[in-house]
Write a protein that holds these residues in place. Structure first.
Motif, PDB file in Angstrom:
ATOM      1  N   THR A 202       0.828  -1.201   0.000  1.00  0.00           N
ATOM      2  CA  THR A 202       0.000   0.000   0.000  1.00  0.00           C
ATOM      3  C   THR A 202       0.866   1.256   0.000  1.00  0.00           C
ATOM      4  OG1 THR A 202      -0.176  -0.172   2.410  1.00  0.00           O
ATOM      5  CG2 THR A 202      -2.007  -1.053   1.103  1.00  0.00           C
ATOM      6  N   ALA A 203       2.168   1.088   0.167  1.00  0.00           N
ATOM      7  CA  ALA A 203       3.108   2.199  -0.009  1.00  0.00           C
ATOM      8  C   ALA A 203       3.541   2.227  -1.480  1.00  0.00           C
ATOM      9  CB  ALA A 203       4.321   2.006   0.897  1.00  0.00           C
TER      10      ALA A 203
ATOM     11  N   GLY B 127       0.739  -1.726  -6.185  1.00  0.00           N
ATOM     12  CA  GLY B 127       0.864  -0.769  -5.094  1.00  0.00           C
ATOM     13  C   GLY B 127       0.831   0.660  -5.593  1.00  0.00           C
ATOM     14  N   GLY B 128       1.478   1.550  -4.855  1.00  0.00           N
ATOM     15  CA  GLY B 128       1.567   2.951  -5.251  1.00  0.00           C
ATOM     16  C   GLY B 128       2.889   3.254  -5.917  1.00  0.00           C
ATOM     17  N   GLY B 129       3.142   4.553  -6.160  1.00  0.00           N
ATOM     18  CA  GLY B 129       4.436   4.970  -6.699  1.00  0.00           C
ATOM     19  C   GLY B 129       4.478   5.201  -8.182  1.00  0.00           C
ATOM     20  N   ARG B 130       3.339   5.510  -8.794  1.00  0.00           N
ATOM     21  CA  ARG B 130       3.278   5.694 -10.249  1.00  0.00           C
ATOM     22  C   ARG B 130       4.256   6.768 -10.730  1.00  0.00           C
ATOM     23  NH1 ARG B 130      -1.869   7.742 -10.837  1.00  0.00           N
ATOM     24  NH2 ARG B 130      -2.764   5.713 -10.327  1.00  0.00           N
ATOM     25  N   ARG B 131       4.478   7.790  -9.896  1.00  0.00           N
ATOM     26  CA  ARG B 131       5.317   8.919 -10.312  1.00  0.00           C
ATOM     27  C   ARG B 131       6.740   8.508 -10.631  1.00  0.00           C
ATOM     28  NH1 ARG B 131       5.544  11.881  -4.362  1.00  0.00           N
ATOM     29  NH2 ARG B 131       7.319  10.714  -3.524  1.00  0.00           N
TER      30      ARG B 131
ATOM     31  N   LYS C  34      -1.576  13.724 -12.003  1.00  0.00           N
ATOM     32  CA  LYS C  34      -0.279  13.942 -11.345  1.00  0.00           C
ATOM     33  C   LYS C  34       0.848  13.712 -12.355  1.00  0.00           C
ATOM     34  CE  LYS C  34      -2.175  14.427  -7.214  1.00  0.00           C
ATOM     35  NZ  LYS C  34      -2.018  13.353  -6.221  1.00  0.00           N
ATOM     36  N   THR C  35       1.909  14.489 -12.234  1.00  0.00           N
ATOM     37  CA  THR C  35       3.040  14.344 -13.153  1.00  0.00           C
ATOM     38  C   THR C  35       4.064  13.360 -12.593  1.00  0.00           C
ATOM     39  OG1 THR C  35       4.107  16.269 -12.163  1.00  0.00           O
ATOM     40  CG2 THR C  35       2.779  16.635 -14.135  1.00  0.00           C
ATOM     41  N   GLY C  36       4.867  12.822 -13.499  1.00  0.00           N
ATOM     42  CA  GLY C  36       5.905  11.891 -13.099  1.00  0.00           C
ATOM     43  C   GLY C  36       7.151  12.602 -12.598  1.00  0.00           C
ATOM     44  N   ARG C  37       8.170  11.813 -12.262  1.00  0.00           N
ATOM     45  CA  ARG C  37       9.414  12.379 -11.737  1.00  0.00           C
ATOM     46  C   ARG C  37      10.647  11.970 -12.536  1.00  0.00           C
ATOM     47  NH1 ARG C  37       9.499  12.976  -5.156  1.00  0.00           N
ATOM     48  NH2 ARG C  37       7.624  14.280  -4.997  1.00  0.00           N
ATOM     49  N   ARG C  38      10.480  11.070 -13.480  1.00  0.00           N
ATOM     50  CA  ARG C  38      11.657  10.603 -14.217  1.00  0.00           C
ATOM     51  C   ARG C  38      12.184  11.703 -15.137  1.00  0.00           C
ATOM     52  NH1 ARG C  38      12.608   5.488 -13.284  1.00  0.00           N
ATOM     53  NH2 ARG C  38      14.275   5.554 -14.836  1.00  0.00           N
ATOM     54  N   THR C  39      13.514  11.808 -15.206  1.00  0.00           N
ATOM     55  CA  THR C  39      14.143  12.812 -16.069  1.00  0.00           C
ATOM     56  C   THR C  39      14.764  12.196 -17.313  1.00  0.00           C
ATOM     57  OG1 THR C  39      16.196  12.651 -14.775  1.00  0.00           O
ATOM     58  CG2 THR C  39      14.613  14.360 -14.137  1.00  0.00           C
ATOM     59  N   ASP C  40      14.679  10.859 -17.411  1.00  0.00           N
ATOM     60  CA  ASP C  40      15.270  10.190 -18.579  1.00  0.00           C
ATOM     61  C   ASP C  40      14.282   9.990 -19.716  1.00  0.00           C
ATOM     62  OD1 ASP C  40      13.649   8.242 -17.485  1.00  0.00           O
ATOM     63  OD2 ASP C  40      15.268   6.832 -17.031  1.00  0.00           O
ATOM     64  N   GLY C  41      13.044  10.478 -19.546  1.00  0.00           N
ATOM     65  CA  GLY C  41      12.041  10.372 -20.596  1.00  0.00           C
ATOM     66  C   GLY C  41      11.378   9.009 -20.710  1.00  0.00           C
ATOM     67  N   ARG C  42      11.792   8.052 -19.900  1.00  0.00           N
ATOM     68  CA  ARG C  42      11.231   6.705 -20.002  1.00  0.00           C
ATOM     69  C   ARG C  42       9.859   6.621 -19.334  1.00  0.00           C
ATOM     70  NH1 ARG C  42      15.390   2.573 -17.538  1.00  0.00           N
ATOM     71  NH2 ARG C  42      13.861   1.077 -18.345  1.00  0.00           N
ATOM     72  N   ASP C  43       8.956   5.893 -19.961  1.00  0.00           N
ATOM     73  CA  ASP C  43       7.674   5.541 -19.373  1.00  0.00           C
ATOM     74  C   ASP C  43       7.713   4.038 -19.112  1.00  0.00           C
ATOM     75  OD1 ASP C  43       5.077   4.838 -18.736  1.00  0.00           O
ATOM     76  OD2 ASP C  43       4.155   6.131 -20.249  1.00  0.00           O
ATOM     77  N   LEU C  44       7.994   3.676 -17.876  1.00  0.00           N
ATOM     78  CA  LEU C  44       8.176   2.258 -17.557  1.00  0.00           C
ATOM     79  C   LEU C  44       6.881   1.467 -17.631  1.00  0.00           C
ATOM     80  CD1 LEU C  44      10.692   2.479 -14.547  1.00  0.00           C
ATOM     81  CD2 LEU C  44      11.144   2.462 -17.011  1.00  0.00           C
TER      82      LEU C  44
ATOM     83  N   PHE D  24      -1.557   2.314  -8.369  1.00  0.00           N
ATOM     84  CA  PHE D  24      -2.859   2.865  -8.063  1.00  0.00           C
ATOM     85  C   PHE D  24      -2.837   4.273  -7.471  1.00  0.00           C
ATOM     86  CE2 PHE D  24      -2.943  -1.796  -7.635  1.00  0.00           C
ATOM     87  CZ  PHE D  24      -3.781  -2.076  -8.712  1.00  0.00           C
ATOM     88  N   GLU D  25      -1.662   4.840  -7.358  1.00  0.00           N
ATOM     89  CA  GLU D  25      -1.540   6.197  -6.819  1.00  0.00           C
ATOM     90  C   GLU D  25      -0.195   6.762  -7.240  1.00  0.00           C
ATOM     91  OE1 GLU D  25      -2.780   9.336  -5.795  1.00  0.00           O
ATOM     92  OE2 GLU D  25      -4.093   7.952  -4.725  1.00  0.00           O
ATOM     93  N   SER D  26      -0.118   8.082  -7.369  1.00  0.00           N
ATOM     94  CA  SER D  26       1.143   8.715  -7.743  1.00  0.00           C
ATOM     95  C   SER D  26       2.217   8.441  -6.698  1.00  0.00           C
ATOM     96  CB  SER D  26       0.941  10.223  -7.901  1.00  0.00           C
ATOM     97  OG  SER D  26       2.169  10.860  -8.191  1.00  0.00           O
ATOM     98  N   SER D  27       1.869   8.615  -5.420  1.00  0.00           N
ATOM     99  CA  SER D  27       2.784   8.293  -4.332  1.00  0.00           C
ATOM    100  C   SER D  27       2.231   7.078  -3.583  1.00  0.00           C
ATOM    101  CB  SER D  27       2.951   9.505  -3.407  1.00  0.00           C
ATOM    102  OG  SER D  27       3.895   9.230  -2.378  1.00  0.00           O
ATOM    103  N   HIS D  28       2.126   7.149  -2.256  1.00  0.00           N
ATOM    104  CA  HIS D  28       1.564   6.043  -1.499  1.00  0.00           C
ATOM    105  C   HIS D  28       0.070   5.931  -1.766  1.00  0.00           C
ATOM    106  CE1 HIS D  28       5.356   5.874   0.565  1.00  0.00           C
ATOM    107  NE2 HIS D  28       5.207   7.064   1.118  1.00  0.00           N
ATOM    108  N   MET D  29      -0.477   4.736  -1.634  1.00  0.00           N
ATOM    109  CA  MET D  29      -1.905   4.554  -1.750  1.00  0.00           C
ATOM    110  C   MET D  29      -2.598   5.208  -0.550  1.00  0.00           C
ATOM    111  SD  MET D  29      -2.108   0.646  -3.244  1.00  0.00           S
ATOM    112  CE  MET D  29      -3.913   0.642  -3.319  1.00  0.00           C
ATOM    113  N   GLU D  30      -3.899   5.382  -0.661  1.00  0.00           N
ATOM    114  CA  GLU D  30      -4.664   5.999   0.425  1.00  0.00           C
ATOM    115  C   GLU D  30      -4.641   5.110   1.667  1.00  0.00           C
ATOM    116  OE1 GLU D  30      -5.938   8.928   0.385  1.00  0.00           O
ATOM    117  OE2 GLU D  30      -6.261   9.468  -1.723  1.00  0.00           O
ATOM    118  N   TYR D  31      -4.808   5.743   2.821  1.00  0.00           N
ATOM    119  CA  TYR D  31      -5.078   4.955   4.022  1.00  0.00           C
ATOM    120  C   TYR D  31      -6.393   4.209   3.809  1.00  0.00           C
ATOM    121  CZ  TYR D  31      -1.564   7.632   6.666  1.00  0.00           C
ATOM    122  OH  TYR D  31      -0.396   8.191   7.119  1.00  0.00           O
ATOM    123  N   GLU D  32      -6.524   3.068   4.460  1.00  0.00           N
ATOM    124  CA  GLU D  32      -7.760   2.303   4.342  1.00  0.00           C
ATOM    125  C   GLU D  32      -8.966   3.152   4.737  1.00  0.00           C
ATOM    126  OE1 GLU D  32     -10.435  -0.766   3.617  1.00  0.00           O
ATOM    127  OE2 GLU D  32      -8.354  -0.493   2.964  1.00  0.00           O
TER     128      GLU D  32
END
Length: 489
Positions: A165-166, A217-221, A234-244, A276-284
């Motif tokens: 969930t993180a 889990g989370g961490g899409r960014r 929400k925008t991503g954080r990668r600077t190499d242009g890759r979309d994993l 399922f989320e840009s950063s951590h998923m929501e609390y339950e």
């Protein structure tokens, strides 16, 4: 005196209990304890090789946290609460793990996760790296990588996966599949050009090269470029242009970003990436309010097992409830309790979907928190409520107990954290202390409540689960998994 006792009580052997009546024999407490004793005497010590291994980690769920969650869930079911059992507390085997890192008395999740997953203790802040490396020194780390149970399972031909969930690039899940001299190397933007030129690779990129079948889990960014806006704006954080996410699909995997996509997943899918989320998923406690719609930890666990079960060689799965830890850091016991209940539900799903004879399930925490249960509350007192005690005859009272300052206090508090009292303590008489946003009072002011160094519990069932016994070093967990499933053979 000894002869009198001997005439009253017979030795408990092979199912016999008492030769003569004891006055307490009619008590349900007595009878329940006898039933538990008989069950434990009949529990087999399974020695066959484990086809599957599932490691459940409730991040930050120390013994006091686990106790509070047990009571919280029990009271939500209409019980007094103290007598309740969480799903994994029914497991037959139990031990305590010493959680310190190789360089720290009080640990962090990176070092503890590496201990559990790779079999050796290491420094704070590093994942999959020996303690010969200074944190952040990714060049030296390249020659000090240590394979995890997940890596070994892959080598053995098993399917593998992580669920959290993180962010899936966060410390605990990352330790299953990545090697990083700093847990914060979650995407390439955290690495310098010199580090990249030397061969250092970010954690999200390693998720794609680890050959896992399931990542949920989370961490899409950390998987998409900074110039890309995701499905939730929400925008991503990668600077190499890759979309994993696109690279995963190009490798033949399915990609989903919300609960609806996971629930409609092709039953024949062999590989799935769910972010399922840009950063951590929501609390339950907040999950139903998520605009995109997020799956529960139990739903992600079920989906992962459905995919991994297709491999006839078996599987290794790590499941983390990452946000128990985050709620404790925020001094917010309500959300920690809710995420703890969701964790127990995920464990229950896993036990229902797997076979005791061929699946080793281990449930533990990576470290504890400063949560305490204080005062002398009466039986069944709301675990998040004001502490109400007993009168001089031992009967429950209706008014809250008062501290020396004449004000009531809650059963649950923290030793430190954002709820710390500075100056005169707030009077909680007219405060809804059971509200989901209430921050428990604490002693020492901190912007974020801290971990503690105390032992955590380990629960186990399945082949060789009886090796979980006594007080052990945390890295021992890896060795039980390895022995049970023959991962390194």
């Amino acid at each position: 005196m000894k002869k009198l006792l001997a005439s009253m009580v017979a030795t408990v052997v092979a199912g016999t209990t008492f030769a003569n009546d004891l006055p307490q024999q009619s008590s349900p407490w007595f009878q329940d304890a006898q039933n538990v004793l008989m069950q434990k005497m009949e529990t087999p010590r399974l020695r066959g090789q484990a086809k599957n291994v599932i490691l459940f980690v409730a991040d930050g769920n120390g013994v006091s946290s686990n106790t509070a969650i047990r009571i919280f869930e029990g009271q939500a079911q209409g019980l007094l609460g103290e007598e309740h059992e969480l799903s994994f507390e029914k497991f037959p085997h139990l031990a305590l793990a010493k959680t310190y890192n190789s360089n720290a008395q009080t640990p962090d999740s990176a070092g503890t996760a590496t201990a559990m997953l790779a079999g050796v203790k290491t420094r704070q802040g590093v994942v999959g790296i020996t303690d010969n490396v200074d944190r952040g020194d990714c060049v030296t780390a390249l020659d000090n990588q240590i394979p995890s149970a997940l890596h070994l399972a892959e080598r053995k031909g098993k399917a593998t996966g992580v669920v959290s969930t993180a962010r899936v690039t966060h410390a605990t899940p990352a330790a299953a599949y990545a090697f990083a001299a700093d847990r914060n190397f979650e995407d390439d933007s955290a690495l310098s050009d010199e580090q990249k030129a030397a061969g250092c690779v970010d954690i999200a990129s390693q998720a794609l090269t680890a050959d896992m079948e399931v990542i949920l889990g989370g961490g899409r960014r950390h998987f998409i470029p900074a110039e890309l806006t995701d499905e939730e704006g929400k925008t991503g954080r990668r600077t190499d242009g890759r979309d994993l996410t696109k690279e995963w699909q190009a490798q033949g995997g399915e990609y989903v970003w919300n609960r609806d996509g996971l629930m409609k997943l092709d039953p024949n899918a062999d590989r799935v990436l769910g972010l399922f989320e840009s950063s951590h998923m929501e609390y339950e406690a907040d999950r139903e309010g998520d605009a995109g719609g997020e799956p529960s930890l139990a739903e992600m666990t079920a989906a992962a097992i459905n995919v991994l079960n297709k491999d006839e060689d078996g599987f290794f799965l790590l499941v983390e409830s990452g946000r128990v830890d985050h709620a404790h850091h925020a001094g917010n016991a309500y959300r920690a309790m809710m995420d703890g209940v969701a964790f127990a539900e995920a464990v229950q799903i896993a036990t229902q979907m797997t076979n005791l004879e061929d699946t080793l399930i281990i449930v533990t925490a990576d470290h504890s928190h400063t949560l305490v249960m204080q005062g002398y509350a009466q039986r069944g007192n709301p675990i998040l409520g004001l502490s109400k005690g007993l009168d001089s005859q031992g009967n429950p009272v209706t008014e809250p107990s008062l501290a020396k300052d004449g004000k009531p206090y809650t059963t649950i508090a923290y030793v430190n954290g954002p709820g710390a009292v500075q100056g005169e303590r707030q009077d909680l008489s007219n405060v809804d202390v059971e509200d989901m946003d209430f921050v428990q009072q604490a002693l020492i002011p901190m912007s974020s409540e801290t971990h503690t160094a105390e032992d955590v519990a380990i629960y186990a069932r399945g082949p060789w689960a009886w090796l979980i016994d006594g007080t052990v070093e945390q890295n021992y967990i890896f060795h039980v998994m390895d022995h049970a499933a023959g991962l390194s053979q």
